[in-house]
Design an enzyme around this catalytic site. Structure first.
Site, short mmCIF file in Angstrom:
data_model
loop_
_atom_site.label_atom_id
_atom_site.label_comp_id
_atom_site.label_asym_id
_atom_site.label_seq_id
_atom_site.Cartn_x
_atom_site.Cartn_y
_atom_site.Cartn_z
CD GLU A 27 -11.51 -26.54 -27.93
OE1 GLU A 27 -10.75 -26.41 -26.95
OE2 GLU A 27 -12.38 -25.70 -28.24
CD GLU A 91 -11.84 -19.35 -22.20
OE1 GLU A 91 -12.14 -18.21 -22.59
OE2 GLU A 91 -10.74 -19.89 -22.48
CB VAL A 95 -22.40 -32.09 -23.57
CG1 VAL A 95 -23.23 -33.30 -23.14
CG2 VAL A 95 -23.14 -30.80 -23.25
N GLY A 103 -30.01 -32.40 -25.61
CA GLY A 103 -30.35 -31.00 -25.31
C GLY A 103 -29.60 -30.40 -24.14
CB ILE A 104 -26.92 -31.72 -21.89
CG1 ILE A 104 -27.78 -32.90 -21.40
CG2 ILE A 104 -26.07 -31.16 -20.75
CD1 ILE A 104 -26.96 -34.09 -20.88
N GLY A 105 -26.33 -29.43 -23.99
CA GLY A 105 -25.53 -28.29 -24.44
C GLY A 105 -26.39 -27.05 -24.66
CG ASN A 132 -15.53 -27.70 -33.43
OD1 ASN A 132 -16.32 -28.55 -33.81
ND2 ASN A 132 -15.32 -27.40 -32.16
CE1 TYR A 139 -22.43 -21.91 -28.78
CE2 TYR A 139 -20.52 -22.76 -29.95
CZ TYR A 139 -21.22 -22.57 -28.77
OH TYR A 139 -20.70 -23.04 -27.60
CD GLU A 151 -19.01 -6.60 -37.39
OE1 GLU A 151 -18.15 -6.44 -36.49
OE2 GLU A 151 -20.20 -6.27 -37.27
#
Lengths: 174, 174
Positions: A27, A91, A95, A103-105, A132, A139, A151
Site C-alpha cells: 500500500e 480491516e 495473501v 482462491g485463498i483471498g 488500487n 470486490y 453516495e
C-alpha cells in the site's frame, strides 16, 4: 493448491505482524506501521477483543520461499449501523504474492462473511485506496458497492494532536 | 444553555431511535432506517455490546417544543487499526436543530474522544457525505483529516444478495 482457513490464535500474531508489514509495503505506506505482535496478542486475544482474525495456512510441502506456511490473513471486527444494525468491518485482507490466484483471498473473505452471518451481521464493509485497481476490481466483481462513488461518503480521521485537543476539551463530570 | 452529557442507558433507546430517524431525514435517506429501539436495547446493552452511546440532556425547563429533554446523542464503537492499534469509530453524532449552537455537539464529540482515550484509542474516525458542508466544516475546524481527499480511501460495502453470496461460498470446515 491445498490450503486451510482457520481462526487465528495468539501464536499466529508474529506471522500476522509480518504480513501486516508486507501489506503496508504494497500500500506504499510501510512507515505507517507502529504495531507489534505483542500488541496484537494483547488486543485480539483478551476478554473483549478489539478484533478477530482468520489465517490461511498451506501444508509444509507448499511453504513459501522463506519457509512460511501461514500465507494470508483477514482481520475484522464488529461494527454497528444505526440504520441496519449488526455489521462487520474488514480491516485487512492479505495473501502473499506467491500464493495469489489460488482462491485463498476469496475463501478468507467468504469465511469472514460466514462468521458475521452467524452473528447476525447484515453488512460487511471495508475501504480501499482509489489507485488500487486490482483490489477494487476484486470486490466489485463480487458485487460490492463503492459508497464513496455512489453516495459520496468520505472518511474523516482525528489522531495525534487534534485528537488530544478533543480529549482535553471534554466537559468535566460534576 | 445548560446541558449534561452522560452515558446512555437502556431506557434511552426510544429517544435514540427517534433521533436516529431525525438524522436520517437530515441525511435525505429516511427510508434507510430499518432498526427499532428494541434492537438498540438488545445490541447496545448486552454482555459484549456492539456499540456504546452518549446522550445530551437538557433540564426540564429547556425541553424541546415536543417536550423532549434528550436532545442529542453520539453513538460509537471500538475498531482496530493494524498500523496503529486501538481506535474508535463515531457512527452518529446528532443534536436536534433547535438546540444547535450551544456547544452540545462539540461536547458530545470531545466526550467520545475522552472515553476512547481512557481505553487507549489513538484514532477517532467517522464518515460524512460530501454534500454535507456544515458537518465537514465542523470536523475540519477541529483538525480532522479527510482521508478520502488526502489519501484516496473509498468505502466499500457488501450487503443483501451480494453478502449472502459470499456467505454461501465460504469453504466448509472439515
Amino acid at each position: 493448491m491445498q490450503f486451510k482457513i482457520r481462526a487465528a490464535n495468539k501464536e499466529d500474531c508474529k506471522e500476522i505482524s509480518r504480513m501486516i508489514m508486507e501489506l503496508a509495503v504494497y500500500e506504499k505506506m510501510p512507515d505507517q506501521v507502529k504495531i507489534s505482535h505483542e500488541e496484537l496478542e494483547r488486543d485480539g486475544f483478551c476478554q473483549n477483543p478489539f478484533f478477530e482474525c482468520l489465517v490461511a495456512e498451506v501444508p509444509e510441502h507448499h511453504k513459501s520461499r522463506e519457509g512460511f506456511t501461514v500465507v494470508g490473513y483477514a482481520l475484522y471486527f464488529y461494527t454497528y449501523s444505526t440504520w441496519r444494525g449488526r455489521s462487520q468491518y474488514l480491516e485487512d485482507l492479505y495473501v502473499m504474492p506467491e500464493f495469489r490466484g489460488n482462491g485463498i483471498g476469496k475463501s478468507l473473505l467468504s469465511k469472514v462473511a460466514e462468521v458475521g452471518n452467524q452473528k447476525g451481521c447484515v453488512r460487511l464493509q471495508l475501504s480501499v485506496l482509489n489507485w488500487n485497481t486490482p483490489t477494487r476490481d476484486f470486490y466489485a466483481a463480487k458485487g460490492a458497492q463503492d459508497l464513496t462513488d455512489s453516495e459520496g461518503w468520505h472518511f474523516i480521521r482525528f489522531d495525534g494532536q487534534n485528537l488530544e485537543n478533543l480529549v482535553n476539551e471534554a466537559p468535566k463530570d460534576e
